[in-house]
Design a protein around this motif. Structure first.
Motif, PDB file in Angstrom:
ATOM      1  N   GLU A 184     113.903 -34.077  26.240  1.00 59.54           N
ATOM      2  CA  GLU A 184     113.984 -33.067  26.815  1.00 59.54           C
ATOM      3  C   GLU A 184     112.808 -32.123  26.495  1.00 59.54           C
ATOM      4  OE1 GLU A 184     114.089 -34.366  24.234  1.00 59.54           O
ATOM      5  OE2 GLU A 184     113.690 -33.443  21.213  1.00 59.54           O
ATOM      6  N   LEU A 185     111.817 -33.262  26.417  1.00 59.72           N
ATOM      7  CA  LEU A 185     110.641 -32.008  27.137  1.00 59.72           C
ATOM      8  C   LEU A 185     110.243 -31.896  27.534  1.00 59.72           C
ATOM      9  CD1 LEU A 185     108.668 -33.795  23.254  1.00 59.72           C
ATOM     10  CD2 LEU A 185     110.002 -31.721  23.548  1.00 59.72           C
ATOM     11  N   VAL A 186     109.322 -30.895  28.116  1.00 55.45           N
ATOM     12  CA  VAL A 186     109.129 -30.353  29.372  1.00 55.45           C
ATOM     13  C   VAL A 186     107.266 -30.024  29.342  1.00 55.45           C
ATOM     14  CG1 VAL A 186     110.771 -30.580  31.000  1.00 55.45           C
ATOM     15  CG2 VAL A 186     109.951 -28.148  29.651  1.00 55.45           C
ATOM     16  N   GLN A 196     116.588 -28.573  28.958  1.00 53.50           N
ATOM     17  CA  GLN A 196     115.112 -28.653  28.080  1.00 53.50           C
ATOM     18  C   GLN A 196     114.194 -28.083  27.297  1.00 53.50           C
ATOM     19  OE1 GLN A 196     113.389 -28.948  31.949  1.00 53.50           O
ATOM     20  NE2 GLN A 196     113.597 -31.146  32.575  1.00 53.50           N
ATOM     21  N   ILE A 197     113.627 -28.141  26.895  1.00 53.96           N
ATOM     22  CA  ILE A 197     112.726 -27.245  25.556  1.00 53.96           C
ATOM     23  C   ILE A 197     110.975 -27.453  25.883  1.00 53.96           C
ATOM     24  CG2 ILE A 197     114.314 -27.460  23.669  1.00 53.96           C
ATOM     25  CD1 ILE A 197     112.199 -29.636  22.383  1.00 53.96           C
ATOM     26  N   ARG A 198     109.752 -27.013  25.471  1.00 52.52           N
ATOM     27  CA  ARG A 198     109.051 -26.874  25.802  1.00 52.52           C
ATOM     28  C   ARG A 198     107.837 -27.507  24.133  1.00 52.52           C
ATOM     29  NH1 ARG A 198     109.007 -22.096  28.320  1.00 52.52           N
ATOM     30  NH2 ARG A 198     109.098 -22.584  30.307  1.00 52.52           N
ATOM     31  N   GLY A 247     109.815 -37.389  16.367  1.00 56.14           N
ATOM     32  CA  GLY A 247     110.749 -37.095  16.850  1.00 56.14           C
ATOM     33  C   GLY A 247     111.575 -38.756  16.679  1.00 56.14           C
ATOM     34  N   GLY A 248     112.617 -38.867  17.043  1.00 60.78           N
ATOM     35  CA  GLY A 248     113.039 -40.328  17.668  1.00 60.78           C
ATOM     36  C   GLY A 248     112.604 -40.981  16.032  1.00 60.78           C
ATOM     37  N   VAL A 249     112.881 -40.629  15.132  1.00 61.77           N
ATOM     38  CA  VAL A 249     112.762 -41.505  13.683  1.00 61.77           C
ATOM     39  C   VAL A 249     114.634 -40.997  13.358  1.00 61.77           C
ATOM     40  CG1 VAL A 249     110.329 -41.323  13.289  1.00 61.77           C
ATOM     41  CG2 VAL A 249     112.013 -39.405  12.218  1.00 61.77           C
ATOM     42  N   ALA A 254     118.861 -42.085  20.352  1.00 61.08           N
ATOM     43  CA  ALA A 254     117.727 -42.260  21.889  1.00 61.08           C
ATOM     44  C   ALA A 254     116.245 -42.654  20.817  1.00 61.08           C
ATOM     45  CB  ALA A 254     117.987 -40.854  22.472  1.00 61.08           C
ATOM     46  N   ASP A 255     116.162 -43.210  18.732  1.00 58.12           N
ATOM     47  CA  ASP A 255     115.500 -42.805  18.372  1.00 58.12           C
ATOM     48  C   ASP A 255     114.561 -44.138  18.554  1.00 58.12           C
ATOM     49  OD1 ASP A 255     116.216 -39.685  17.662  1.00 58.12           O
ATOM     50  OD2 ASP A 255     117.151 -39.475  15.780  1.00 58.12           O
ATOM     51  N   PHE A 256     113.862 -44.187  19.477  1.00 58.87           N
ATOM     52  CA  PHE A 256     113.438 -45.209  18.821  1.00 58.87           C
ATOM     53  C   PHE A 256     112.655 -45.508  18.800  1.00 58.87           C
ATOM     54  CE2 PHE A 256     115.895 -45.802  23.087  1.00 58.87           C
ATOM     55  CZ  PHE A 256     117.018 -46.020  22.856  1.00 58.87           C
ATOM     56  N   LEU A 297     107.138 -38.902  12.116  1.00 63.19           N
ATOM     57  CA  LEU A 297     107.554 -37.910  11.852  1.00 63.19           C
ATOM     58  C   LEU A 297     108.733 -36.425  12.407  1.00 63.19           C
ATOM     59  CD1 LEU A 297     103.942 -35.644  11.610  1.00 63.19           C
ATOM     60  CD2 LEU A 297     105.364 -36.994   9.227  1.00 63.19           C
ATOM     61  N   ALA A 298     110.030 -36.632  11.750  1.00 64.25           N
ATOM     62  CA  ALA A 298     110.366 -35.580  12.602  1.00 64.25           C
ATOM     63  C   ALA A 298     110.406 -34.468  13.375  1.00 64.25           C
ATOM     64  CB  ALA A 298     110.997 -35.439  10.919  1.00 64.25           C
ATOM     65  N   GLY A 299     111.314 -34.581  14.200  1.00 64.93           N
ATOM     66  CA  GLY A 299     110.740 -33.899  15.262  1.00 64.93           C
ATOM     67  C   GLY A 299     111.269 -31.880  14.680  1.00 64.93           C
TER      68      GLY A 299
HETATM   69  P1  AMP Z   1     114.259 -35.818  16.726  1.00 69.77           P
HETATM   70  O1  AMP Z   1     113.834 -36.072  14.856  1.00 69.77           O
HETATM   71  O2  AMP Z   1     114.430 -36.359  18.271  1.00 69.77           O
HETATM   72  O3  AMP Z   1     115.893 -36.023  16.658  1.00 69.77           O
HETATM   73  O4  AMP Z   1     114.231 -33.948  17.527  1.00 69.77           O
HETATM   74  C1  AMP Z   1     115.154 -33.535  16.370  1.00 69.77           C
HETATM   75  C2  AMP Z   1     115.205 -32.126  17.414  1.00 69.77           C
HETATM   76  O5  AMP Z   1     113.615 -31.908  17.243  1.00 69.77           O
HETATM   77  C3  AMP Z   1     115.783 -31.820  18.232  1.00 69.77           C
HETATM   78  O6  AMP Z   1     116.025 -30.234  18.375  1.00 69.77           O
HETATM   79  C4  AMP Z   1     114.928 -32.014  18.953  1.00 69.77           C
HETATM   80  O7  AMP Z   1     114.436 -30.623  19.822  1.00 69.77           O
HETATM   81  C5  AMP Z   1     113.118 -30.854  18.346  1.00 69.77           C
HETATM   82  N1  AMP Z   1     111.633 -31.268  18.682  1.00 69.77           N
HETATM   83  C6  AMP Z   1     111.953 -32.642  18.765  1.00 69.77           C
HETATM   84  N2  AMP Z   1     110.244 -33.177  18.867  1.00 69.77           N
HETATM   85  C7  AMP Z   1     110.110 -31.646  19.507  1.00 69.77           C
HETATM   86  C8  AMP Z   1     108.568 -31.556  20.078  1.00 69.77           C
HETATM   87  N3  AMP Z   1     107.987 -32.244  20.248  1.00 69.77           N
HETATM   88  N4  AMP Z   1     108.815 -30.017  19.617  1.00 69.77           N
HETATM   89  C9  AMP Z   1     110.049 -29.551  19.616  1.00 69.77           C
HETATM   90  N5  AMP Z   1     110.601 -29.651  19.169  1.00 69.77           N
HETATM   91  C10 AMP Z   1     111.223 -30.991  18.949  1.00 69.77           C
END
Ligand code: AMP
Ligand code: MG
Length: 412
Positions: A184-186, A196-198, A247-249, A254-256, A297-299
């Motif tokens: 989702e990151l751009v 999408q988010i920044r 992210g991804g934990v 898709a948490d790879f 770390l958590a996202g």
């Molecule tokens: P995840 O831990 O990958 O499941 O992400 C948890 C939440 O954090 C989701 O809403 C993501 O869109 C958000 N998120 C993950 N990475 C980022 C990032 N780099 N910047 C802002 N939000 C993020």
């Protein structure tokens, strides 16, 4: 779920401080010494005057006033070989060596010089040794100036410079890579597509690293792809002293990140559910061959910040050689109720603390709370630690990590 303490111990256990390097003295501020340095010269290195005035024999002026003959003058950077005899004085400036015979300085403001400039009257009695800086008063030869683990502060740096020390063996500043994961990151200011988010985690962490004195390396964003993540981590392990990803934990399809770290580091990787809120999912891996820790770390943005404070920052300080790994923990008076429900977790709540007119540190929790509300924690200067339970009432004392000292310089 495991306790925060257990996760922290798991992280810290394998880490070794970074191998020390010889570093130019001027560059060592806030770094941790990995050596012992002994004084090779006394400080002060010669007995000298603490005042502009007159160098005299203390025994000449045990009662005032006393009239003495001026025999010489001596400035800082010079020396005088003229002996100060009984009934005599030498004009002396601050920092100038005491001339032979003299053991005391009478400050200029306590003396009146005759019009012809040949005699001086000390208005008051002096005590032998007054206004004289004795040789070795600050440091004697062989005294320990630096021990391993000492942090270089401006005074220590200056004292070393005064000894002629030009470089110091110190633990280097850890170079810490930061990467964000998520499809989702751009990048950039362009229009966001659906969903999408920044990226905010990467700039937040890069800034937090710099604020804590670490070298921050931007490793960009990585898509939720096992191959891309593997490539990114393989690259990072050889270029950085530590790596943080966000992210991804957690438990998503898709948490790879946790999967790839487990593949790369096997039993040295651990995916944890830490009993904290926010920031429960946390993966840690350790590359033994390069002494590189990986923090997954958590996202959610506030979870990222909390994970940084609880697990990453202490570990990086350990790599930097610090003995003190943690932020100051202060007792603070709660200004409002801090409600929470028992859930088996330690809650970490951003707050703003200040000094109250009672002289105590008071804390107000921020009004809005949620692991996705990043702007809501802008301006916070502390992290309240609320153990499991029913919370606290206004007026009760809580403990909080002091994140910065903004606002503590005024009594509200
Ligand atoms: P995840 O831990 O990958 O499941 O992400 C948890 C939440 O954090 C989701 O809403 C993501 O869109 C958000 N998120 C993950 N990475 C980022 C990032 N780099 N910047 C802002 N939000 C993020
Ligand atoms: Mg994600």
């Amino acid at each position: 779920m495991i306790a925060a303490e257990e996760a922290r111990s798991f992280v810290l256990a394998p880490l070794r401080p970074l191998a020390p390097l010889e570093c130019a003295l001027a560059e060592t501020i806030d770094l941790v010494a990995a050596c012992t340095v002994y004084a090779t010269e006394p400080a002060p290195s010669f007995t000298n005057s603490a005042m502009d005035g007159f160098a005299v024999r203390g025994s000449d002026a045990t009662t005032g006033p006393t009239r003495l003959r001026i025999v010489d003058s001596v400035f800082a950077g010079e020396s005088s070989a003229v002996v100060v005899g009984v009934g005599e004085a030498t004009r002396i400036m601050t920092g100038a060596p005491l001339p032979p015979g003299a053991d005391t300085v009478c400050p200029r403001e306590d003396a009146v010089v005759d019009e012809d400039g040949h005699f001086v009257t000390l208005q008051r009695a002096v005590v032998s040794g007054d206004c004289v800086r004795q040789v070795g008063e600050d440091l004697s030869v062989g005294q320990t100036l630096v021990s391993p683990g000492d942090v270089v502060d401006p005074a220590l740096l200056g004292a070393l410079a005064a000894q002629g020390v030009a470089s110091l063996l110190v633990h280097p500043v850890p170079r810490v890579g930061v990467l964000s994961t998520g499809n989702e990151l751009v990048e950039g200011a362009g229009r966001l597509g659906p969903g999408q988010i920044r990226d905010s985690n990467r700039p937040t962490l890069l800034a937090a690293l710099r604020q804590s004195g670490f070298a921050a390396i931007d490793l960009g964003t990585v898509r939720d792809s096992r191959d891309d993540l593997r490539t990114a981590f393989e690259h990072a392990r050889t270029t950085c002293d530590a790596v943080i990803s966000t992210g991804g934990v957690s438990a998503g399809d898709a948490d790879f990140v946790k999967v790839v770290l487990a593949e790369l580091f096997l039993e040295r990787a651990r995916s944890m559910q830490v009993a904290i809120r926010p920031g429960k999912p946390f993966t840690f891996a350790y590359d033994e061959s390069t002494n590189t820790p990986f923090f997954g770390l958590a996202g959610n943005p506030v979870s990222t910040l909390v994970g940084f404070e609880l697990f990453v920052r202490p570990a990086l300080r350990h790599l930097a050689g610090h003995r003190d790994l943690d932020r100051p923990i202060l007792s603070m008076v709660l200004d409002d109720d801090l409600d929470r429900r028992p859930d088996g977790k330690l809650h970490l709540v951003h707050g703003v603390c200040r000094i109250g007119d009672d002289g105590l540190v008071h804390v107000e929790r921020l009004a809005r709370r949620g692991s996705h509300l990043l702007f809501a924690v802008a301006g916070a200067n502390c992290l309240i630690v609320a153990p499991d339970g029913a919370g606290y009432r206004a007026g009760e004392t809580v403990r909080a990590l002091l994140l910065d000292d903004r606002g503590l310089n005024v009594v509200a």
